[in-house]
Every structure is written in C-alpha cells, then in structure tokens.
Motif scaffolding. Structure first.
Motif, short mmCIF file in Angstrom:
data_model
loop_
_atom_site.label_atom_id
_atom_site.label_comp_id
_atom_site.label_asym_id
_atom_site.label_seq_id
_atom_site.Cartn_x
_atom_site.Cartn_y
_atom_site.Cartn_z
N TYR A 89 -9.40 -4.17 74.06
CA TYR A 89 -8.04 -4.30 73.99
C TYR A 89 -7.63 -4.20 75.05
O TYR A 89 -7.67 -2.86 75.95
N ASN A 90 -6.55 -4.93 75.34
CA ASN A 90 -6.00 -4.02 76.81
C ASN A 90 -3.79 -4.96 76.19
O ASN A 90 -4.17 -6.07 75.82
N PRO A 91 -3.95 -3.18 75.39
CA PRO A 91 -2.52 -2.62 74.94
C PRO A 91 -0.59 -3.18 76.15
O PRO A 91 -0.05 -3.48 75.37
N SER A 92 -1.39 -3.78 77.21
CA SER A 92 -0.07 -3.86 77.79
C SER A 92 0.07 -5.51 77.69
O SER A 92 0.02 -6.67 77.84
N THR A 93 1.03 -5.20 78.14
CA THR A 93 2.30 -6.48 78.17
C THR A 93 1.75 -7.71 80.42
O THR A 93 2.23 -8.94 80.24
N SER A 94 0.74 -7.71 80.85
CA SER A 94 0.24 -7.87 81.73
C SER A 94 -0.98 -8.07 81.29
O SER A 94 -1.72 -7.01 81.29
#
Length: 127
Positions: free
Chosen positions: A78-83
C-alpha cells in the motif's frame, strides 16, 4: 533497464525495475523471474522502497523453483501517500563460463503482469 546489455561469459546481467504505485493505492508486487540453464536468475533485491507500507525482506518471501525461476511473494503493498511512490528492484542473472556467445532472453512478471526485459548478449571471454 539492463545496466549492461553486453556480458562476458561467466559474468552477470543486472536489471533494474521501477514499479510506480499510484497515490493511496495498492499494488501486487509478487515477482517471478526466469532465465535459462546457462543464465539462471540468481538474486532479487529491493534497492529503494519510497513511501509504502510494510515490504517484507526478500529472504523471507523468496522461493527458488525447480524450473529455475525465482518467486518473491511481496504480496500487496500500500502507498499511503498523496503522491506516487516508486519501488526499485534489482534482478541479477549469472552466466556460466561456457555459455555460448549469443543473445539471451529473460522473463519477469510482477503481480501477474509481464515486464518487458530486454535481451542481453553474451560475448566470448578472450582473456
């Protein structure tokens, strides 16, 4: 990307694979790589893992198969970042000193999708 498309007999071909994960998204990073009898896949490692949730160490999720392939089951990441996030993987293939001078093909899938891996050329060792 193959960092050197010409390989001397007995040396290895090294590929770097960049996996980009969209913002706030999941990606299946299960990896399968395969060479041939004279140029087996030997090593897979994570070079960078940017902003992602847990990425297990390769040694914990690697399996060497009887057909000469390597499976690394990272699972869904999972990529929790907004980018976007980028994970860089390295895959090494070793050549036998008796490998014939020719072009060789390797295969790779990530999350079940084929990854385009350029051929590499083995050149005769004239040392």
């Amino acid at each position: 990307m193959n960092t050197n498309s010409k390989v001397i007999q007995g040396d290895g071909a090294l590929y770097k694979i960049e996996v980009v994960i969209d913002a706030e998204s999941w990606a299946n990073l299960d990896l399968v790589v395969k060479g041939g009898d004279d140029y087996p896949a030997k090593n897979v490692k994570v070079v960078t893992s940017d902003k992602v949730g847990y990425l297990p160490p390769v040694w914990l999720v690697r399996e060497d198969k009887e057909d000469g392939s390597i499976e690394v089951n990272f699972g869904k990441v999972y990529n929790p970042s907004t980018s976007t996030s980028t994970i860089v993987l390295e895959v090494a293939f070793n050549t036998d000193p008796s490998t014939a001078a020719a072009d060789y093909t390797v295969t790779c899938t990530i999350g079940g999708d084929d990854v385009e891996m350029p051929d590499f050329t083995v050149e005769e060792n004239v040392r």
